[in-house]
Design an enzyme around this catalytic site. Structure first.
Site, short mmCIF file in Angstrom:
data_model
loop_
_atom_site.label_atom_id
_atom_site.label_comp_id
_atom_site.label_asym_id
_atom_site.label_seq_id
_atom_site.Cartn_x
_atom_site.Cartn_y
_atom_site.Cartn_z
N HIS A 271 -4.51 -2.34 -5.92
CA HIS A 271 -3.88 -1.07 -6.23
C HIS A 271 -4.99 -0.08 -6.51
CE1 HIS A 271 0.01 -2.83 -6.64
NE2 HIS A 271 -0.39 -3.65 -7.57
N ASP B 198 0.82 -1.23 0.00
CA ASP B 198 0.00 0.00 0.00
C ASP B 198 0.85 1.27 0.00
OD1 ASP B 198 -2.27 -1.67 0.23
OD2 ASP B 198 -1.97 -1.76 2.39
P1 GDP Z 1 -0.30 0.10 -3.74
O1 GDP Z 1 -0.92 -1.21 -3.38
O2 GDP Z 1 1.13 0.18 -3.38
O3 GDP Z 1 -0.54 0.47 -5.16
O4 GDP Z 1 -1.01 1.21 -2.86
P2 GDP Z 1 -2.58 1.49 -2.67
O5 GDP Z 1 -3.17 1.80 -3.96
O6 GDP Z 1 -3.22 0.46 -1.85
O7 GDP Z 1 -2.52 2.75 -1.69
C1 GDP Z 1 -2.09 3.95 -2.07
C2 GDP Z 1 -3.23 4.94 -1.87
O8 GDP Z 1 -2.67 6.22 -1.84
C3 GDP Z 1 -4.22 4.96 -3.02
O9 GDP Z 1 -5.48 5.31 -2.53
C4 GDP Z 1 -3.66 6.06 -3.93
O10 GDP Z 1 -4.65 6.69 -4.73
C5 GDP Z 1 -3.14 7.00 -2.93
N1 GDP Z 1 -1.96 7.77 -3.32
C6 GDP Z 1 -0.86 7.38 -4.03
N2 GDP Z 1 0.03 8.38 -4.08
C7 GDP Z 1 -0.51 9.41 -3.37
C8 GDP Z 1 -0.06 10.71 -3.02
O11 GDP Z 1 1.05 11.13 -3.35
N3 GDP Z 1 -0.90 11.48 -2.26
C9 GDP Z 1 -2.12 11.05 -1.85
N4 GDP Z 1 -2.87 11.85 -1.11
N5 GDP Z 1 -2.57 9.82 -2.14
C10 GDP Z 1 -1.77 9.02 -2.89
#
Ligand code: GDP
Length: 428
Positions: A40, A12
């Site tokens: 994701h 995440d």
């Molecule tokens: P992954 O499994 O590593 O792809 O991560 P997730 O998708 O589960 O969690 C990342 C969350 O953070 C998601 O809701 C993204 O939309 C959000 N996100 C990613 N980068 C950023 C950022 O720079 N700022 C904010 N506020 N949210 C972000």
């Protein structure tokens, strides 16, 4: 050239967003491990999507998305996911599924749930997607490979053999309904129908793509600390989360992976059980959880509230090292703008001694965080496009973390969207 996008921590970290962003300039995006047990979240021009199986490059029409041989392939989930993005106006993606990938069967999901039920309070907090039973069977050499769907004789014989074997456990350990061989065969035939248009010798496809100089992204799931070898065993996942495994799980030479982009979130979150040294609780955690990610830190697969903590330099340094990091993408920095002071974990105290080296699990359980506090920047940094424009305290936070972990932060993400990215130095 091959680049891997992987996580340094518990997952995440925002890998989906970074992959989606880098996919703009890529030809092929590959999932090489894991299954539908983590998601994701991607926000782009088509809307907000939670993907579990499809690579995060499916939103472009110039990319090919590959489900590599290392993935735990959940055919109905893949099928539904393809349909759901098409239903929302995304052009039908080009998808290839490795003929050597193995399939998650419905009994794997059942066994996952039955085992968690049997373990009761000692359970792993599994998402019950069948991942652990699936990989156990893969290595016990009783899994179903996609290629086997095309040999019906073999499949019939194997379905009967597997049902016999599984039924011993179902009857005597779990006391649950037995598997009927003909139903298992029918399930396999359904999967065949769904998957047939996508099946491909993907390692051969990639061999030729590499010869033609294509840009390839490997998209990791979860992060270093969930790796079965190098993570917080046994509270780990069942396939390797490391960039190095990308070579195996995609079927490419290891020396082709030229860049390892390790994603670190500006604070910590974790799902499931296991030691989490910099964890915070109560109102402090609730506030970070509410403000975190995009719309709160809740699991993309389960909706479960994520456990929250401050940035952990010890875990992240280790996480980056095991990935073989060339670049760090530091994400979700914008979320910390509300804090007067930002605690950061810079060491672990174990039995009265402070260490900066991430220990094995039984010592990790005893570790207490050594925290230092950095001044906050108290403003919204979303929309800022260059590093120099970030508030001074925000830059200091980035530079402090960079020094502690010892790997270059070349990208800072200050919002969930594709364009919310600040490059430091040359773009990756
Ligand atoms: P992954 O499994 O590593 O792809 O991560 P997730 O998708 O589960 O969690 C990342 C969350 O953070 C998601 O809701 C993204 O939309 C959000 N996100 C990613 N980068 C950023 C950022 O720079 N700022 C904010 N506020 N949210 C972000």
């Amino acid at each position: 050239m091959v680049k891997a996008v992987v996580g340094a921590n518990w997952g995440d970290e925002g890998k989906g967003k970074i992959t989606d962003m880098l996919a703009e300039r890529a030809d092929i995006i590959i999932r090489f491990q894991g299954g539908a047990n983590a998601g994701h979240t991607i926000i782009n021009d088509y809307g907000k999507f939670a993907l579990h199986t499809l690579p995060s490059g499916v939103f472009y029409d110039h990319t090919t998305s590959i489900i590599g041989n290392g993935v735990a392939l959940d055919v109905p989930v893949l099928f539904k996911e393809i349909q759901s993005i098409i239903d929302r106006g995304v052009p039908a993606p080009k998808i290839l599924v490795s003929d050597r990938a193995q399939m998650v069967m419905s009994y794997h999901k059942n066994f996952d749930a039955y085992e968690e039920e049997r373990l009761g309070g000692k359970s792993f907090g599994s998402t019950k997607s069948g991942i652990a039973p699936f990989y156990s069977d893969k290595y016990a050499k009783i899994g179903f490979q996609v290629s086997e769907l095309f040999d019906e004789e073999l499949l019939k014989e194997k379905a009967a053999r597997i049902a016999d074997q599984k039924n011993v456990m179902l009857e005597h350990l779990y006391h649950k309904p037995l598997i009927k061989p003909e139903e298992l065969y029918h399930e396999l035939m359904e999967y065949k129908e769904m998957i047939e248009p996508y099946v491909c010798d993907t390692s051969s496809y990639l061999y030729h793509a590499l010869k033609e100089g294509k840009e390839i992204l490997l998209e990791g799931q979860l992060g270093t600390l969930k790796d079965p070898d190098h993570g917080i065993y046994p509270m780990v996942t069942s396939s390797s989360t490391l960039a190095a495994y990308g070579a195996i799980g995609a079927g490419i030479p290891p020396y082709e992976i030229k860049k390892v982009i390790t994603v670190c979130k500006a604070y910590s979150s974790a799902v499931g059980a296991g030691a989490f040294v910099s964890e915070i609780f109560g109102e402090e955690a609730d506030e970070l959880r509410r403000r975190g990610g995009d719309g709160g830190e809740f699991g993309a697969t389960t909706g479960r509230p994520r456990r929250m903590g401050w940035f952990d330099c010890v875990a992240s340094k280790y996480g980056c090292r095991l990935q073989g990091t060339t670049d760090v993408a530091f994400t979700v920095l914008d979320v910390l703008g509300y804090l007067d002071e930002i605690p950061v974990c810079v060491g672990y105290e174990i039995d009265g001694e402070v260490t900066k080296d991430f220990p094995v699990t039984h010592l990790l359980e005893k570790a207490k965080p050594v925290l230092t506090k950095l001044p906050g920047w108290k403003c919204d940094i979303r929309g800022i496009k260059t590093y120099e424009e970030l508030p001074e305290n925000c830059r200091k936070y980035v530079e402090f973390v960079e020094e502690q972990i010892g790997y270059p932060i070349t990208m800072v993400s200050n919002g969930p969207g594709r364009d919310d990215i600040i490059y430091r130095g040359q773009s990756v």
